[in-house]
Write a protein that holds these residues in place. Sequence first.
Motif, PDB file in Angstrom:
ATOM      1  N   LEU A 145      -4.791  -3.554   7.726  1.00 16.23           N
ATOM      2  CA  LEU A 145      -3.946  -2.777   6.537  1.00 16.23           C
ATOM      3  C   LEU A 145      -4.524  -3.200   5.038  1.00 16.23           C
ATOM      4  CD1 LEU A 145      -0.530  -3.544   8.238  1.00 16.23           C
ATOM      5  CD2 LEU A 145      -1.638  -1.224   8.003  1.00 16.23           C
ATOM      6  N   PHE A 146      -5.732  -3.948   5.023  1.00 13.57           N
ATOM      7  CA  PHE A 146      -6.154  -3.965   3.691  1.00 13.57           C
ATOM      8  C   PHE A 146      -6.624  -2.629   3.225  1.00 13.57           C
ATOM      9  CE2 PHE A 146      -7.431  -8.688   4.345  1.00 13.57           C
ATOM     10  CZ  PHE A 146      -6.169  -8.985   4.053  1.00 13.57           C
ATOM     11  N   GLN A 147      -6.727  -1.713   4.185  1.00 12.09           N
ATOM     12  CA  GLN A 147      -7.382  -0.272   3.894  1.00 12.09           C
ATOM     13  C   GLN A 147      -6.308   0.318   2.813  1.00 12.09           C
ATOM     14  OE1 GLN A 147      -7.088   2.853   7.264  1.00 12.09           O
ATOM     15  NE2 GLN A 147      -7.287   0.843   8.048  1.00 12.09           N
ATOM     16  N   LEU A 148      -4.841   0.001   3.041  1.00 11.31           N
ATOM     17  CA  LEU A 148      -3.981   0.662   2.232  1.00 11.31           C
ATOM     18  C   LEU A 148      -3.757   0.187   0.752  1.00 11.31           C
ATOM     19  CD1 LEU A 148      -1.165   0.847   4.953  1.00 11.31           C
ATOM     20  CD2 LEU A 148      -2.834   2.610   4.133  1.00 11.31           C
ATOM     21  N   VAL A 149      -4.438  -0.885   0.482  1.00 12.09           N
ATOM     22  CA  VAL A 149      -4.420  -1.575  -0.939  1.00 12.09           C
ATOM     23  C   VAL A 149      -4.548  -0.278  -1.833  1.00 12.09           C
ATOM     24  CG1 VAL A 149      -5.350  -3.335  -2.553  1.00 12.09           C
ATOM     25  CG2 VAL A 149      -4.602  -3.883  -0.347  1.00 12.09           C
ATOM     26  N   ASP A 150      -3.863  -0.235  -3.035  1.00 16.36           N
ATOM     27  CA  ASP A 150      -4.182   0.788  -4.210  1.00 16.36           C
ATOM     28  C   ASP A 150      -3.386   0.325  -5.402  1.00 16.36           C
ATOM     29  OD1 ASP A 150      -4.246   2.952  -5.500  1.00 16.36           O
ATOM     30  OD2 ASP A 150      -3.943   4.420  -4.051  1.00 16.36           O
ATOM     31  N   ASP A 151      -4.161   0.011  -6.113  1.00 18.17           N
ATOM     32  CA  ASP A 151      -3.603  -0.620  -7.608  1.00 18.17           C
ATOM     33  C   ASP A 151      -2.952   0.654  -8.208  1.00 18.17           C
ATOM     34  OD1 ASP A 151      -4.657  -3.100  -6.959  1.00 18.17           O
ATOM     35  OD2 ASP A 151      -5.981  -3.190  -8.645  1.00 18.17           O
ATOM     36  N   THR A 152      -3.331   1.824  -8.188  1.00 19.97           N
ATOM     37  CA  THR A 152      -2.917   2.863  -8.947  1.00 19.97           C
ATOM     38  C   THR A 152      -1.389   3.338  -8.415  1.00 19.97           C
ATOM     39  OG1 THR A 152      -3.891   4.605  -7.572  1.00 19.97           O
ATOM     40  CG2 THR A 152      -5.424   3.671  -9.392  1.00 19.97           C
ATOM     41  N   ARG A 153      -1.172   3.001  -7.276  1.00 27.93           N
ATOM     42  CA  ARG A 153       0.239   3.278  -6.585  1.00 27.93           C
ATOM     43  C   ARG A 153       0.825   2.031  -6.582  1.00 27.93           C
ATOM     44  NH1 ARG A 153       0.072   5.115  -1.858  1.00 27.93           N
ATOM     45  NH2 ARG A 153       1.915   5.911  -1.983  1.00 27.93           N
ATOM     46  N   GLY A 154       0.506   0.899  -6.885  1.00 33.51           N
ATOM     47  CA  GLY A 154       1.160  -0.397  -6.611  1.00 33.51           C
ATOM     48  C   GLY A 154       1.255  -0.912  -4.978  1.00 33.51           C
ATOM     49  N   VAL A 155       0.364  -0.627  -4.400  1.00 35.58           N
ATOM     50  CA  VAL A 155       0.319  -1.098  -2.881  1.00 35.58           C
ATOM     51  C   VAL A 155      -0.592  -2.205  -2.780  1.00 35.58           C
ATOM     52  CG1 VAL A 155      -0.221  -0.515  -0.604  1.00 35.58           C
ATOM     53  CG2 VAL A 155       0.676   1.496  -2.105  1.00 35.58           C
ATOM     54  N   ARG A 156       0.319  -3.394  -2.110  1.00 39.22           N
ATOM     55  CA  ARG A 156      -0.687  -4.324  -2.136  1.00 39.22           C
ATOM     56  C   ARG A 156      -0.242  -4.915  -0.957  1.00 39.22           C
ATOM     57  NH1 ARG A 156       2.025  -9.396  -5.518  1.00 39.22           N
ATOM     58  NH2 ARG A 156       4.209  -9.160  -4.737  1.00 39.22           N
ATOM     59  N   VAL A 157      -0.982  -5.949  -0.295  1.00 34.89           N
ATOM     60  CA  VAL A 157      -0.582  -6.524   0.923  1.00 34.89           C
ATOM     61  C   VAL A 157      -0.380  -8.109   0.845  1.00 34.89           C
ATOM     62  CG1 VAL A 157      -1.891  -7.444   3.291  1.00 34.89           C
ATOM     63  CG2 VAL A 157      -1.925  -4.875   2.485  1.00 34.89           C
TER      64      VAL A 157
END
Length: 312
Positions: free
Chosen positions: A151-163
Amino acid sequence: MIAAVTTRLMLLDTASLYFRAYHGVPDSVRAPDGTPVNAVRGLLDFIARLVADHHPDALVACMDEDWRPAWRVELIPTYKAHRVAEEAEDAPDTEEVPDTLTPQVPVIEAVLDAVGIRRLGAANHEADDVIGTLSHRATGPVDIVTGDRDLFQLVDDTRGVRVLYPVKGMGNLAAFDEAALRERYGVDGPGYADLALLRGDPSDGLPGVAGIGEKTAATLLTRFGDLAGVLAAVDDPGAALTPTQRRRLTEAHAYLAVAPRVVRVVTDLPLPDADATLPATPRDPEALAALNERWGLGGSLTRLLAALAARR
């Protein structure tokens, strides 16, 4: 889909977390009748800490409706094959789970329902796919809590998604944003899926490309941008690949053609509308009291209810 969320959403990879709870809490933790409830109580304590420490406004316990979807197995037959329990030849695949964990899963589900924590799964898909879809739909920051690096593949700073990833038991969480991913793996969120399929993952039965480990995979992705760029380089005689790398990537062509569909999580499932707002008080107090008496949830349930009440 989940009702529009403009504040912090937390998504739990539930099976990953209750497996960790099961192995992290001794099986001497038992119900009044002697039945082990270590996974139940460990998970409740973990959720209580997550709520208290990270202050989510909404939370979804994402479930595996199908832990080994047939469409993934059709593409890569070894996918999670080593986890299949021995059954009759014509029986559907079931995951090999410790005998004392299996009976705890329905208890976990019943307790979450009575508390009012939203559970959600999708037919023919894993919890990862539910998490991928909800994280893509969210309009505010998202914390994904999982012990699964996929699920690290979903990390996205621009959308505020972190694991939030447990690094030791259940008590120590590492927060992975894009900077942390680059420091540890040399790639960003989408790049992690390409890294994983090149490197392979024995825990998921993914063979990877022979001779290409994590560091080499990261180097190739940095050099050529993404998997498509790496594959294009294989066909370019002037590309900066060693003869061995070119040969191994060529030999793995059939695997690389299908692996992205298996490794990349689904982000567009038709999930139902649901209110994932965390409750301040239990949704079904009578059912919860009965579950508490039957299973001896004790301080674990008390701590979860206190964490939820403190949000008011």
